[in-house]
Design an enzyme around this catalytic site. Structure first.
Site, PDB file in Angstrom:
ATOM      1  N   ASP A 247      34.484  53.089  41.543  1.00  0.00           N
ATOM      2  CA  ASP A 247      34.465  52.203  40.378  1.00  0.00           C
ATOM      3  C   ASP A 247      33.055  51.890  39.903  1.00  0.00           C
ATOM      4  OD1 ASP A 247      37.162  52.065  40.200  1.00  0.00           O
ATOM      5  OD2 ASP A 247      37.379  50.067  41.068  1.00  0.00           O
ATOM      6  N   LYS A 269      35.886  51.266  35.035  1.00  0.00           N
ATOM      7  CA  LYS A 269      36.340  50.661  33.775  1.00  0.00           C
ATOM      8  C   LYS A 269      35.472  49.440  33.493  1.00  0.00           C
ATOM      9  CE  LYS A 269      40.637  50.134  35.200  1.00  0.00           C
ATOM     10  NZ  LYS A 269      40.701  50.934  36.429  1.00  0.00           N
ATOM     11  N   GLY A 300      34.561  48.105  44.319  1.00  0.00           N
ATOM     12  CA  GLY A 300      33.645  47.003  44.595  1.00  0.00           C
ATOM     13  C   GLY A 300      34.392  45.815  45.174  1.00  0.00           C
ATOM     14  N   ILE A 305      41.637  42.009  45.987  1.00  0.00           N
ATOM     15  CA  ILE A 305      41.257  40.822  45.215  1.00  0.00           C
ATOM     16  C   ILE A 305      40.849  41.290  43.816  1.00  0.00           C
ATOM     17  CG2 ILE A 305      39.729  38.817  45.051  1.00  0.00           C
ATOM     18  CD1 ILE A 305      41.516  38.606  47.440  1.00  0.00           C
ATOM     19  N   MET A 382      35.070  37.980  36.476  1.00  0.00           N
ATOM     20  CA  MET A 382      35.142  38.490  35.099  1.00  0.00           C
ATOM     21  C   MET A 382      35.316  37.355  34.096  1.00  0.00           C
ATOM     22  SD  MET A 382      37.599  41.733  36.051  1.00  0.00           S
ATOM     23  CE  MET A 382      38.481  40.804  37.317  1.00  0.00           C
TER      24      MET A 382
END
Length: 472
Positions: A247, A269, A300, A305, A382
């Site tokens: 990722d 992404k 990551g 999670i 995020m």
């Protein structure tokens, strides 16, 4: 990487040594073990080198260096106390494109001698590029203690059976899997203990009864960025992978630890950017595993999670593909620790809640009443895209405007930045943060000044009052 580590075949190649003192002798000992043709130029010769000359393991040419002696020479070592002569030798070798090492003068070396752990034919070479010789010695001692003295026996037996194994296993992947299984079996102990017949007998059994090539998908959490936080099991799996799908949040330091001949495929992404869909990632994982490959899905933090690990393993199980999970340190845990912010504390917070700034696919809203309870620390992954909404809803449901917050960018890495502020300043603060970032909300943020240990935090008030503090 200042130097490319390579291994030279010096068998029957002419090597020129200028100087014949104790320092030169240390280099010559290595060259003798490498079966080189050693030619010496020197006036004074130490007793150890005289012995080698008498044994015909080295040859004396002259007392004085002449450029003509560089003909047909593979590499040169200058080990004299004459700086002018050393400089001349380096210059001439550079002109003739000959490898040269001027002892104890790094600036005049086209190659350097590493520290060596010899378990021939297995040889481990390490170097600090001349920067930290004591550290290098300590590292070598550790490696010497780890590697069995007779480890070379394992490689010698394997070498004799390589061609036979090729005849049994035409497929490269099957062949590699055979060797991996062999080297993880009792075969190694037999070889190390000098029980060659038992070792060979075990090898023959494994050739005749090989394990069927079965693919699998291994979900691996790569941690929050710092490669030091990778688990031992994660490192082992990455070294065994045939293919690695990784990722965007996996750091380059972690990627550098993947087995070199494994195929690495980027499937990251990022919000707002065109990227591979989750459906295509799942199809690719299944396709590769069904080819019999050991597929590592490297994510990551921790895969379970906010990492969609559950979705990927569900799909794998539906296709009857073997799976494994290697947990990683999630960003919320790792980044808060490196910021000096304990997520729980009996005087500040009785619990912690992890949420994401992204909505569920069914658009069900967060339970803001629970999230607004100031007895809990809130960690938001995020958060940048929904920062204003998060702040608005939390304040609307009871969190104080003055609630301390920390925005940590590129946490646990050398580029880590921590900005401290208030909940009602969240939108402004995010303008100064760098992706990827993590948001921590709660009274525990107040402890950062006292417990900070990795890198200092920046207070948002200082940013507002000093416009020069922009590149944080």
């Amino acid at each position: 990487m200042d130097y490319l580590p390579i291994f030279l075949d010096l068998k029957n190649k002419n090597i020129l040594i200028v100087g014949a003192g104790n320092i030169a002798f240390n280099k010559i000992k290595l060259l003798v073990r490498a079966h080189a043709i050693i030619n010496i130029i020197a006036k004074d010769i130490c007793s150890e080198i005289k012995y080698l000359l008498n044994q015909k393991k080295a040859f004396w040419l002259d007392q004085e260096f002449k450029t003509s002696y560089l003909r047909n020479v593979y590499l040169v070592i200058a080990a004299t106390n004459d700086t002018k002569l050393n400089k001349k030798i380096f210059k001439k070798c550079s002109e003739f494109k000959i490898l040269v090492n001027v002892v104890d003068d790094k600036s005049k070396c086209s190659f350097i001698f590493p520290s060596i752990v010899d378990r021939s034919p297995i040889v481990v070479a390490i170097s600090s590029g001349g920067t930290a010789p004591v550290l290098l010695r300590l590292l070598r001692e550790k490696i010497e203690g780890i590697l069995p003295i007779r480890l070379g026996n394992v490689a010698k037996i394997a070498e004799k059976w390589r061609e036979t194994v090729k005849k049994y296993f035409f497929n490269l992947l099957e062949r590699r899997r055979f060797w991996e299984n062999l080297f993880n079996s009792i075969f190694v102990q037999y070889a190390i203990n000098g029980k060659k017949e038992k070792a060979v007998s075990h090898l023959k059994k494994m050739i005749k009864n090989p394990n069927k090539l079965i693919g699998e998908i291994i979900l691996v959490g790569a941690g929050p960025g710092n490669s030091d936080l990778l688990t031992l099991r994660a490192l082992q799996v990455m070294q065994e992978a045939d293919v690695v799908l990784y990722d965007n949040l996996v750091s380059q330091d972690v990627l550098n630890l993947i087995r070199r001949d494994a195929k690495c495929i980027y499937v990251g992404k990022r919000a707002g950017l065109k990227s591979i869909t989750q459906e295509k990632i799942i199809k690719l994982l299944i396709f590769l595993a069904k080819q019999g490959k050991r597929v590592v899905r490297l994510k990551g933090g921790d895969s379970f999670i906010f990492g969609r690990g559950g979705e990927e393993l569900e799909a794998a199980k539906n296709e009857n593909i073997n799976i494994q999970v290697v947990p990683g340190i999630t960003a919320g845990i790792g980044v808060s620790a490196y910021s000096g912010i304990p997520l729980t504390h009996r005087y500040y917070s009785q619990g912690v809640i992890f949420i994401t700034g992204c909505k569920r696919v069914d658009n069900i809203a967060n339970n803001w009443s629970i999230l607004s309870d100031d007895s809990y620390t809130l960690v938001v992954y995020m958060a940048s895209l929904k920062a204003s909404e998060i702040s608005k809803q939390l304040i609307l449901h009871g969190r104080l405007k003055s609630t301390p917050i920390a925005i940590v960018s590129q946490g646990t890495t050398l580029n880590q930045n921590v900005i401290i502020g208030r909940l009602d300043e969240i939108h402004k603060i995010f303008k100064f943060s760098i992706s990827p970032s993590l948001l921590i909300i709660g009274k525990v943020v107040l402890l950062h000044k006292k417990l900070e240990w990795f890198k200092s935090a920046i207070n948002f008030n200082n940013i507002k009052n000093n416009s020069s503090i922009i590149n944080i």
